[in-house]
Design an enzyme around this catalytic site. Sequence first.
Site, PDB file in Angstrom:
ATOM      1  N   SER A  71      -5.266  -2.377  13.411  1.00 12.20           N
ATOM      2  CA  SER A  71      -3.892  -2.602  14.134  1.00 12.20           C
ATOM      3  C   SER A  71      -4.139  -3.381  15.186  1.00 12.20           C
ATOM      4  O   SER A  71      -3.164  -4.256  15.602  1.00 12.20           O
ATOM      5  CB  SER A  71      -3.485  -1.035  14.716  1.00 12.20           C
ATOM      6  N   ASN A 151      -0.976  -2.253   1.314  1.00 11.71           N
ATOM      7  CA  ASN A 151      -1.495  -0.836   1.595  1.00 11.71           C
ATOM      8  C   ASN A 151      -0.855   0.312   0.780  1.00 11.71           C
ATOM      9  O   ASN A 151      -1.452   1.148   0.365  1.00 11.71           O
ATOM     10  CB  ASN A 151      -1.603  -0.378   3.003  1.00 11.71           C
ATOM     11  N   HIS A 201     -12.687   1.230   8.390  1.00 13.57           N
ATOM     12  CA  HIS A 201     -12.525   2.317   7.609  1.00 13.57           C
ATOM     13  C   HIS A 201     -11.967   2.423   6.299  1.00 13.57           C
ATOM     14  O   HIS A 201     -11.803   3.387   5.475  1.00 13.57           O
ATOM     15  CB  HIS A 201     -12.011   3.673   8.532  1.00 13.57           C
ATOM     16  N   CYS A 324       0.963   6.269   7.741  1.00 10.13           N
ATOM     17  CA  CYS A 324       1.560   6.211   8.721  1.00 10.13           C
ATOM     18  C   CYS A 324       3.144   6.994   8.496  1.00 10.13           C
ATOM     19  O   CYS A 324       3.760   7.313   9.571  1.00 10.13           O
ATOM     20  CB  CYS A 324       1.876   4.808   9.134  1.00 10.13           C
TER      21      CYS A 324
HETATM   22  C1  LIG Z   1      -5.113   0.773   7.339  1.00  4.90           C
HETATM   23  C2  LIG Z   1      -4.368  -0.633   7.941  1.00  4.90           C
HETATM   24  C3  LIG Z   1      -4.103  -1.100   9.112  1.00  4.90           C
HETATM   25  C4  LIG Z   1      -4.368  -0.425  10.226  1.00  4.90           C
HETATM   26  O1  LIG Z   1      -6.023  -0.393  10.357  1.00  4.90           O
HETATM   27  P1  LIG Z   1      -6.499   0.646  11.536  1.00  4.90           P
HETATM   28  O2  LIG Z   1      -7.888   0.239  11.582  1.00  4.90           O
HETATM   29  O3  LIG Z   1      -6.250   2.126  11.113  1.00  4.90           O
HETATM   30  O4  LIG Z   1      -5.849   0.150  13.003  1.00  4.90           O
HETATM   31  C5  LIG Z   1      -3.369  -2.511   9.052  1.00  4.90           C
HETATM   32  N1  LIG Z   1      -2.987  -2.848   7.945  1.00  4.90           N
HETATM   33  C6  LIG Z   1      -3.187  -2.472   6.867  1.00  4.90           C
HETATM   34  C7  LIG Z   1      -2.555  -3.246   5.639  1.00  4.90           C
HETATM   35  C8  LIG Z   1      -3.679  -1.231   6.654  1.00  4.90           C
HETATM   36  O5  LIG Z   1      -4.228  -0.721   5.431  1.00  4.90           O
END
Ligand SMILES: *Cc1c(COP(=O)(O)O)cnc(C)c1O
Length: 391
Positions: A71, A151, A201, A324
């Site tokens: 993010s 995602n 992660h 989310c």
């Molecule tokens: C998980 C995700 C994010 C956010 O990443 P974080 O490390 O959780 O802030 C952003 N973009 C995509 C496509 C994601 O899958």
Amino acid sequence: MRVYADNAATTQLSDNAFNSMLPLLKETYGNPSSLHTIGQLAKVELENARELVAECIGANPSEIYFTSGGSEADNQAIRSAAAIGARKGKKHIISSKFEHHAVLHTLNALKQEGYEITLLDVYSNGIVKPQDVADAIREDTCLVTIMTANNEIGTIQPIFEISKICKEKGVLFHTDAVQAVGHIPVNVAELGVDMLSVSAHKFHGPKGVGFLYARKGVLLKNIIEGGAQERGKRAGTENMASIVGMATALKDAVDSLDETAKKVTEMRDYLINGLKNIERSRINGDLNNRLPGTLNMCFEGIEGESLLLLLDAKGICASSGSACTSGSLDPSHVLLSIGVPVEIAHGSLRLSISEYNTMEEMEHIVNCVPPVVEYLRSISPVWEKIVKEEM
Ligand SMILES: *Cc1c(COP(=O)(O)O)cnc(C)c1O
């Protein structure tokens, strides 16, 4: 049996990553900005990690900026391009309708600040057309930002083609590669992107850490002001253990990329074959251009939330879309963007698997989902209506 099938939300930390983090917490705990020995030992670890992650994506270490995750990297990339554009009077940004909220909400904020945002369609296959990007670029366009892989539905975007168009037109191009890096080959030199976001992660690294790749020559704007860490572009004492854990996890993921993709694809295809014949169901997104481990389906006449709860009772951890939006009752903006009708979008299920899963677990999923769908339909007034209309 407990089956974790929500790897697009987050993954389990790998043993290697975990073990590589421990010394940074208890032994090499110095501040990399300190001049003494224990600080400089940490500094060495920091720069080793930077070299390692740079190598994994074909970048130069001086083009890597560690952040608190995907993010933050998305925010910084977009804000940087917006600032560069504003200096030249260019305040138009192009993106797509099914980006992650880290991108969409940043663009929304910029809209309030006077930028004009064009969100491209992604069509029923969940893929952006490069020609649409070319057609949308204007004299005042300062940024194109399109994710590498989605995602929720896992579709992979034509990043090389889009990047080429942007280069020809002299427009900065950023890609949110959070779902892609560590899962499919991603090389910034080959792709020719200007900026790229990564989060640890999503590939068995720790949470709360990621990085932004910014090509040499792209002037970053600070999101967090303070000390001179990250060459003055991201203040705050470095999250050392997590950065080192991320580098370990990424190196492992990239080294075993093909092997993992093969194993995970086999399991995903087993799921597809086992679930695709459920009456009035659909698989969302292109079947060929997709991440190895992500499968998204809709079942008419049921609520995704109920499906998740009943599957959870059978030991299956899945999702109805992105982490989310779970918890909110709005249907997924991703499914709506690919033209899934609202009432059908409510009945979505995302199964995202990793190399830690097994075929036995896939069998468990394939055994559990059809009867649960059938049960939910048996008590669903919506389903009753669908069946009546059919007669
Ligand atoms: C998980 C995700 C994010 C956010 O990443 P974080 O490390 O959780 O802030 C952003 N973009 C995509 C496509 C994601 O899958």
